[in-house]
Enzyme design. Structure first.
Site, PDB file in Angstrom:
ATOM      1  N   ASP A  25       0.858  -1.190   0.000  1.00 22.58           N
ATOM      2  CA  ASP A  25       0.000   0.000   0.000  1.00 22.58           C
ATOM      3  C   ASP A  25       0.893   1.239   0.000  1.00 22.58           C
ATOM      4  OD1 ASP A  25      -1.833   1.991   0.451  1.00 22.58           O
ATOM      5  OD2 ASP A  25      -2.102   1.500   2.579  1.00 22.58           O
ATOM      6  N   ASN A  27      -0.063   4.475  -0.542  1.00 24.31           N
ATOM      7  CA  ASN A  27      -0.653   5.778  -0.186  1.00 24.31           C
ATOM      8  C   ASN A  27      -1.456   5.763   1.111  1.00 24.31           C
ATOM      9  OD1 ASN A  27      -2.746   4.268  -1.099  1.00 24.31           O
ATOM     10  ND2 ASN A  27      -3.630   5.829  -2.436  1.00 24.31           N
ATOM     11  N   ASP A  33      -1.620  -1.336  -3.984  1.00 24.52           N
ATOM     12  CA  ASP A  33      -1.914  -0.600  -5.211  1.00 24.52           C
ATOM     13  C   ASP A  33      -0.770  -0.732  -6.227  1.00 24.52           C
ATOM     14  OD1 ASP A  33       0.020   1.343  -4.180  1.00 24.52           O
ATOM     15  OD2 ASP A  33      -1.601   1.866  -2.790  1.00 24.52           O
ATOM     16  N   ASP A 102      -4.396 -10.461 -15.910  1.00 26.08           N
ATOM     17  CA  ASP A 102      -5.384 -11.497 -15.617  1.00 26.08           C
ATOM     18  C   ASP A 102      -6.658 -11.153 -16.384  1.00 26.08           C
ATOM     19  OD1 ASP A 102      -6.931 -13.481 -14.293  1.00 26.08           O
ATOM     20  OD2 ASP A 102      -5.750 -13.210 -12.467  1.00 26.08           O
ATOM     21  N   ASP A 203      -8.593 -16.524 -16.798  1.00 30.41           N
ATOM     22  CA  ASP A 203      -9.386 -17.055 -15.684  1.00 30.41           C
ATOM     23  C   ASP A 203     -10.394 -18.095 -16.193  1.00 30.41           C
ATOM     24  OD1 ASP A 203     -10.026 -16.619 -12.778  1.00 30.41           O
ATOM     25  OD2 ASP A 203     -12.004 -16.109 -13.578  1.00 30.41           O
ATOM     26  N   GLU A 245      -6.132 -21.006 -17.100  1.00 28.44           N
ATOM     27  CA  GLU A 245      -6.538 -21.675 -15.871  1.00 28.44           C
ATOM     28  C   GLU A 245      -7.594 -22.717 -16.230  1.00 28.44           C
ATOM     29  OE1 GLU A 245      -8.335 -20.759 -11.402  1.00 28.44           O
ATOM     30  OE2 GLU A 245      -9.246 -19.852 -13.155  1.00 28.44           O
ATOM     31  N   HIS A 319      -3.633 -17.337  -5.296  1.00 28.41           N
ATOM     32  CA  HIS A 319      -4.511 -16.544  -4.422  1.00 28.41           C
ATOM     33  C   HIS A 319      -5.754 -17.313  -3.988  1.00 28.41           C
ATOM     34  CE1 HIS A 319      -6.135 -16.345  -8.391  1.00 28.41           C
ATOM     35  NE2 HIS A 319      -7.255 -15.847  -7.933  1.00 28.41           N
ATOM     36  N   ASP A 320      -5.963 -18.515  -4.515  1.00 31.62           N
ATOM     37  CA  ASP A 320      -7.117 -19.328  -4.138  1.00 31.62           C
ATOM     38  C   ASP A 320      -6.729 -20.480  -3.210  1.00 31.62           C
ATOM     39  OD1 ASP A 320      -8.830 -17.860  -5.818  1.00 31.62           O
ATOM     40  OD2 ASP A 320      -8.473 -19.180  -7.529  1.00 31.62           O
TER      41      ASP A 320
HETATM   42  O1  TEU Z   1     -10.970 -19.415  -9.892  1.00 30.36           O
HETATM   43  C1  TEU Z   1     -11.671 -20.463 -10.501  1.00 30.36           C
HETATM   44  C2  TEU Z   1     -12.286 -21.398  -9.602  1.00 30.36           C
HETATM   45  O2  TEU Z   1     -12.900 -22.329 -10.053  1.00 30.36           O
HETATM   46  C3  TEU Z   1     -12.136 -21.080  -8.139  1.00 30.36           C
HETATM   47  O3  TEU Z   1     -13.048 -20.098  -7.814  1.00 30.36           O
HETATM   48  C4  TEU Z   1     -12.381 -22.199  -7.308  1.00 30.36           C
HETATM   49  O4  TEU Z   1     -13.690 -22.635  -7.472  1.00 30.36           O
HETATM   50  C5  TEU Z   1     -12.191 -21.777  -5.880  1.00 30.36           C
HETATM   51  O5  TEU Z   1     -11.220 -20.787  -5.766  1.00 30.36           O
HETATM   52  C6  TEU Z   1     -11.731 -22.934  -5.121  1.00 30.36           C
HETATM   53  O6  TEU Z   1     -11.532 -22.515  -3.849  1.00 30.36           O
HETATM   54  C7  TEU Z   1     -10.858 -18.221 -10.584  1.00 30.36           C
HETATM   55  C8  TEU Z   1     -10.082 -17.227  -9.757  1.00 30.36           C
HETATM   56  O7  TEU Z   1      -8.773 -17.698  -9.563  1.00 30.36           O
HETATM   57  C9  TEU Z   1     -10.825 -16.980  -8.469  1.00 30.36           C
HETATM   58  O8  TEU Z   1     -10.125 -16.125  -7.612  1.00 30.36           O
HETATM   59  C10 TEU Z   1     -12.167 -16.400  -8.817  1.00 30.36           C
HETATM   60  O9  TEU Z   1     -12.940 -16.271  -7.654  1.00 30.36           O
HETATM   61  C11 TEU Z   1     -12.916 -17.274  -9.826  1.00 30.36           C
HETATM   62  O10 TEU Z   1     -12.118 -17.668 -10.920  1.00 30.36           O
HETATM   63  C12 TEU Z   1     -14.082 -16.509 -10.414  1.00 30.36           C
HETATM   64  O11 TEU Z   1     -13.606 -15.512 -11.265  1.00 30.36           O
HETATM   65 CA    CA Z   2      -3.332   2.071  -1.391  1.00 33.84          CA
END
Ligand code: TEU
Ligand code: CA
Length: 543
Positions: A25, A27, A33, A102, A203, A245, A319-320
């Site tokens: 971050d 700011n 950001d 992305d 995605d 993905e 991130h998932d």
């Molecule tokens: O993720 C695809 C997806 O199938 C995931 O949402 C999965 O079902 C879940 O994360 C399992 O825990 C992509 C992105 O990486 C995710 O961050 C998004 O939420 C999703 O698409 C929808 O755009």
């Molecule tokens: Ca910020």
């Protein structure tokens, strides 16, 4: 620096995923950001990466942290401006780092202009950009369940119609059958290529060709046709890298997505290995300890199945996903050793590695009270499972182990308040272990996880065997060791990884008698592997 004019340059590359909301971050509003990313480009250059996969930065109401885009050609104001994006692309390029955007092409936000127009009536030209079925309230076309819980159908009383969404109701699915939709998306992609973006992460790309009446979401009949058109119309430049993905990909499908003729995508990002510690038939929340033998067989199948025919991504985090050191390693006593061991296991393989921010520090999972979690998936799981009679402590245990916010806590830069991520309280709590685990401490410690990754990245560039070597699995039945070789006509590589906190004896194969230790997480190699020990041996063949 990699020569990015060379065909297939991304096969020698290492990418780094940034989740901008949690990176830095700049700011003082508690939200990471784009300026924050620019400030850390020198850090990333030092690590040795060639590209950044930037999670979505486009304008969005943030129902799903930017995976719900309301304007593909504008930046979410909290992340910065279009000028900031242009500066990022330029500054990164100076350091040999490509920006990979992305692309969320399966759905938009419900706040997107197209959807707002679509709601105005069946006659509106944008109505057919989405997927609608006539109906009465409380009688959806079928009982398909959305990824974050609830029905895949949401009713709009004014239209007497349901619209289709595989994710949240605020993420309506685009209708790829409509050529006007596809044209809009291709034009938008060209907009970003003109700005200097050098690739895209796509995605849920295997879910675009859905046929809801036949209950088909992934791998629809027209998927390959759509992908070929997308590639032909939008990914025109030779050097662009495209990563799809694909949760539903098996080896055979992946071969087609990433075939060397370049008709579809550069590579796949598939999840078979990362789903192995899930109860068969259960959901991701129903986890089991990692069955190492299955992991090895899975890796073997992918390594051999794509060799010379396709290209895979190598990853253990994003991130998932929960943090891998908490998941398959030991985030207590052997945190550093196990983080390095998991990296060595992965970086010896064929494919393109992706580091998720903080992985290079060995960042760990977090435990929060339920109200402090931000993720829509976690919140829906909590209410959903409680209403179905699950015990609260079991639901919380599942969230601690598998929740997506494990990966989304702020990046730990220093031992200063809020881990140096922000001057104010961040949008999601910082992991309390930041005083010990942070980038500043890692940079000052030659034995840190950071420098281990730096070395692995450099080795992958130095020795062709990492890119081209053929994979052979050794000790397939061992429940403690993951051992494999890679081999070309000139070189051989041996990777030995102890997945346990115990000592395990191991005798190297005779061909490696004269090989040298390229890298190990204990410095020197011993014949009995210490807890979470990893060794990488390298040898040249006699001429
Ligand atoms: O993720 C695809 C997806 O199938 C995931 O949402 C999965 O079902 C879940 O994360 C399992 O825990 C992509 C992105 O990486 C995710 O961050 C998004 O939420 C999703 O698409 C929808 O755009
Ligand atoms: Ca910020």
């Amino acid at each position: 620096m990699l020569d990015k004019t060379r065909r297939g340059w991304w096969k020698s590359a290492v990418f780094y995923q940034i989740y901008p909301k949690s990176f830095l971050d700049s700011n003082g509003d508690g939200i990471g950001d784009i300026r924050g990313v620019i400030e850390k480009l020198d850090y990333l250059e030092k690590l040795g990466i060639d590209g950044i996969w930037l999670s979505p930065v486009c304008d969005s109401p943030q129902v799903d942290n930017g995976y719900d885009i309301s304007d593909y050609r504008a930046v979410w104001p909290a992340f910065g401006s279009m000028e900031d994006m242009e500066a990022l692309i330029r500054e990164a390029k100076k350091r040999g780092i490509s920006i990979i955007m992305d692309l969320v092409l399966n759905h938009t936000s419900h706040r997107h202009r197209w959807f707002q127009e679509a709601l105005k009536g069946r006659e509106n030209p944008c109505h057919d950009y989405y997927i609608w079925r006539d109906g009465e309230p409380d009688a959806p076309p079928n009982d398909m369940q959305a990824a974050f819980g609830g029905s895949m159908w949401t009713y709009v009383p004014d239209l007497k119609q349901y619209y289709f969404h595989q994710f949240a109701p605020q993420q309506p699915d685009l209708n790829w059958e409509n050529p006007a939709v596809r044209r809009e998306l291709y034009d938008m992609i060209r907009f970003w290529v003109d700005k200097g973006v050098e690739g895209f992460r796509l995605d849920v790309i295997d879910q675009i060709a859905k046929e809801p009446d036949r209950r088909i979401t992934g791998n629809g009949p027209r998927l390959h046709q759509f992908l070929e058109e997308l590639s032909r119309e939008a990914f025109i430049e030779e050097g662009l890298v495209t990563v799809g993905e694909a949760w539903g990909a098996d080896v055979e499908r992946a071969r087609r997505y990433s075939a060397q003729d370049g008709r579809e995508l550069s590579m796949v990002f598939q999840f078979e290995h990362i789903c192995l510690d899930q109860q068969p038939g259960g959901e991701k929340w129903d986890w089991i300890p990692l069955p190492l033998v299955s992991l090895k067989r899975c890796m073997e199948r992918w390594q051999r199945g794509l060799h010379g025919q396709g290209w895979n991504s190598l990853f253990l985090n994003n991130h998932d996903l929960p943090r891998i050191v908490s998941r398959w390693g030991d985030d207590g006593k052997y945190r550093v050793e196990s983080a390095k061991m998991l990296a060595a296991m992965l970086y010896g393989l064929e494919g393109t590695p992706y580091i998720y921010q903080g992985e290079e520090l060995g960042m760990t999972n977090i435990r929060l009270p339920i109200e402090e979690y931000d993720d829509i998936e976690i919140q829906n799981l909590y209410t959903g499972r409680l209403s179905r009679g699950y015990r609260e402590e079991d639901v919380m245990a599942a969230i601690y182990a598998r929740g997506r916010d494990n990966a989304r806590t702020p990046m730990q830069w220093s031992a200063e308040p809020y881990a140096g991520f922000s001057r104010v309280k961040p949008w999601l709590p910082v992991n309390p272990n930041y005083r010990e685990i942070n980038a500043r401490a890692a940079l000052e410690d030659p034995g840190s996880v950071f420098y281990f990754y730096q070395t692995l990245i450099a080795l992958r560039k130095r020795y062709p065997v990492f890119r081209e070597g053929e994979f052979t699995l050794l000790e397939p039945e061992s429940e403690k060791l993951f051992v494999y070789t890679r081999e070309t006509a000139e070189e051989r590589l041996l990777v030995i990884c102890n997945f346990t906190g115990e000592s395990v004896p191991y005798q190297r194969p005779a061909e490696f008698a004269g090989a040298w230790l390229l890298l190990g997480n204990y410095g020197t190699a011993a014949e009995t592997l210490r807890p979470y020990e990893a060794q990488m041996f390298y040898g040249r063949k006699q001429a």
